[in-house]
Design a protein around this motif. Sequence first.
Motif, PDB file in Angstrom:
ATOM      1  N   UNK A  47       0.833  -1.202   0.000  1.00 62.28           N
ATOM      2  CA  UNK A  47       0.000   0.000   0.000  1.00 62.28           C
ATOM      3  C   UNK A  47       0.870   1.256   0.000  1.00 62.28           C
ATOM      4  N   UNK A  48       2.020   1.196   0.664  1.00 62.89           N
ATOM      5  CA  UNK A  48       2.958   2.325   0.625  1.00 62.89           C
ATOM      6  C   UNK A  48       3.500   2.518  -0.781  1.00 62.89           C
ATOM      7  N   UNK A  49       3.724   1.421  -1.496  1.00 63.13           N
ATOM      8  CA  UNK A  49       4.180   1.539  -2.872  1.00 63.13           C
ATOM      9  C   UNK A  49       3.144   2.257  -3.730  1.00 63.13           C
ATOM     10  N   UNK A  50       1.870   1.994  -3.471  1.00 63.76           N
ATOM     11  CA  UNK A  50       0.817   2.703  -4.203  1.00 63.76           C
ATOM     12  C   UNK A  50       0.837   4.196  -3.874  1.00 63.76           C
ATOM     13  N   UNK A  51       1.016   4.517  -2.605  1.00 63.71           N
ATOM     14  CA  UNK A  51       1.079   5.921  -2.208  1.00 63.71           C
ATOM     15  C   UNK A  51       2.260   6.615  -2.889  1.00 63.71           C
ATOM     16  N   UNK A  52       3.393   5.936  -2.928  1.00 63.21           N
ATOM     17  CA  UNK A  52       4.584   6.502  -3.553  1.00 63.21           C
ATOM     18  C   UNK A  52       4.336   6.731  -5.040  1.00 63.21           C
ATOM     19  N   UNK A  53       3.746   5.762  -5.712  1.00 61.23           N
ATOM     20  CA  UNK A  53       3.504   5.870  -7.152  1.00 61.23           C
ATOM     21  C   UNK A  53       2.526   6.989  -7.480  1.00 61.23           C
TER      22      UNK A  53
ATOM     23  N   UNK B 149      -6.623   2.203   3.880  1.00 66.38           N
ATOM     24  CA  UNK B 149      -5.247   1.881   4.239  1.00 66.38           C
ATOM     25  C   UNK B 149      -5.194   0.795   5.313  1.00 66.38           C
ATOM     26  N   UNK B 150      -4.166  -0.033   5.303  1.00 67.76           N
ATOM     27  CA  UNK B 150      -4.003  -1.039   6.366  1.00 67.76           C
ATOM     28  C   UNK B 150      -3.732  -0.355   7.709  1.00 67.76           C
ATOM     29  N   UNK B 151      -3.909  -1.058   8.813  1.00 66.40           N
ATOM     30  CA  UNK B 151      -3.619  -0.471  10.119  1.00 66.40           C
ATOM     31  C   UNK B 151      -2.119  -0.362  10.358  1.00 66.40           C
ATOM     32  N   UNK B 152      -1.760   0.616  11.162  1.00 66.39           N
ATOM     33  CA  UNK B 152      -0.376   0.727  11.611  1.00 66.39           C
ATOM     34  C   UNK B 152      -0.120  -0.294  12.726  1.00 66.39           C
ATOM     35  N   UNK B 153       1.146  -0.517  13.091  1.00 64.20           N
ATOM     36  CA  UNK B 153       1.444  -1.507  14.142  1.00 64.20           C
ATOM     37  C   UNK B 153       0.679  -1.218  15.428  1.00 64.20           C
TER      38      UNK B 153
ATOM     39  N   UNK C  30       3.301   1.978   7.412  1.00 57.91           N
ATOM     40  CA  UNK C  30       3.479   3.246   8.119  1.00 57.91           C
ATOM     41  C   UNK C  30       3.311   4.425   7.167  1.00 57.91           C
ATOM     42  N   UNK C  31       2.428   4.263   6.202  1.00 60.62           N
ATOM     43  CA  UNK C  31       2.157   5.339   5.262  1.00 60.62           C
ATOM     44  C   UNK C  31       1.272   6.413   5.863  1.00 60.62           C
ATOM     45  N   UNK C  32       0.718   7.234   4.994  1.00 61.25           N
ATOM     46  CA  UNK C  32      -0.065   8.389   5.449  1.00 61.25           C
ATOM     47  C   UNK C  32      -1.514   8.056   5.773  1.00 61.25           C
ATOM     48  N   UNK C  33      -1.923   6.816   5.535  1.00 65.75           N
ATOM     49  CA  UNK C  33      -3.271   6.404   5.915  1.00 65.75           C
ATOM     50  C   UNK C  33      -4.325   6.808   4.913  1.00 65.75           C
ATOM     51  N   UNK C  34      -5.550   6.463   5.211  1.00 67.94           N
ATOM     52  CA  UNK C  34      -6.675   6.728   4.325  1.00 67.94           C
ATOM     53  C   UNK C  34      -7.785   5.737   4.616  1.00 67.94           C
ATOM     54  N   UNK C  35      -8.946   5.907   3.978  1.00 68.23           N
ATOM     55  CA  UNK C  35     -10.098   5.034   4.265  1.00 68.23           C
ATOM     56  C   UNK C  35      -9.814   3.549   4.061  1.00 68.23           C
TER      57      UNK C  35
END
Length: 255
Positions: free
Chosen positions: A147-153, A198-202, A191-196
């Motif tokens: 999911x972080x890769x998607x945010x980066x892209x 987005x997976x949960x953080x640790x 540990x991305x920026x989150x969103x509706x």
Amino acid sequence: MTAAPDSSELTLQDGDLALWLLTPPDRGPLALDELDETERRRANAFRLPGDRTLYVTAHIALRRLLGGYLRTPAKELVFARAHCPRCGGPHGRPVLAGAGPDAPHFSLSHSRGAVLVGVARAPVGVDVERVPGPERVDVCRSALHPYEQQELAGLRPPDRPAFFARLWARKEACLKGMGVGVGGWTSEVYLGNGGPDAPPRPDGWSVLDVPFGPGHAAAAAIRGPAPRPVVHRLPPDAVRIGGHVPGTGRRRLCS
């Protein structure tokens, strides 16, 4: 003989997170006598003088800070390793040997002219990263969570290096705080920026970005609820012979 730090204002309460920023001094003798044999051996193994100075600066700062909190001369501190929570081996988070249950938790990071130390009453991890070039981002992006890769892209190419550095600092800080280090599981931790969607953080960890200035990204992670973070800027004298860690010059992060 190097005096113990001026610790009149170095106090730490439950829920506090003290973050100390430092850049290596460009001149003046460093307090090398406060390092132990292992630290001096590692320092001497660096081929480049700048890398050696950065390592020495970071470890003198850590010793003087912890000495200030504990009211103990920096050179008398002894470090050990906690057990790894994944395998049980003796290579987990650095800890103070024989300091008792009330000893502060701490974490140290340094990267290309930047040093960051975190001190708290709960397990803590910190990391500072130099913003990489686009080529490194392309090579290392597979180590991110999908999911972080998607945010980066989804970012403009010029914005990707700074975002990658923030992500990687968060990951290193969190994994160091957990005591597992950085390994193949970096892609498992989101540990991305989150969103509706987005997976949960640790679970059980609070992770925050730390302002460090242009060219670097930094983060801190602490076990438990969101902390009361305070950023301190250490002066160059803090690691020189005859210098000390002052208890002033503090500023709170915006809540």
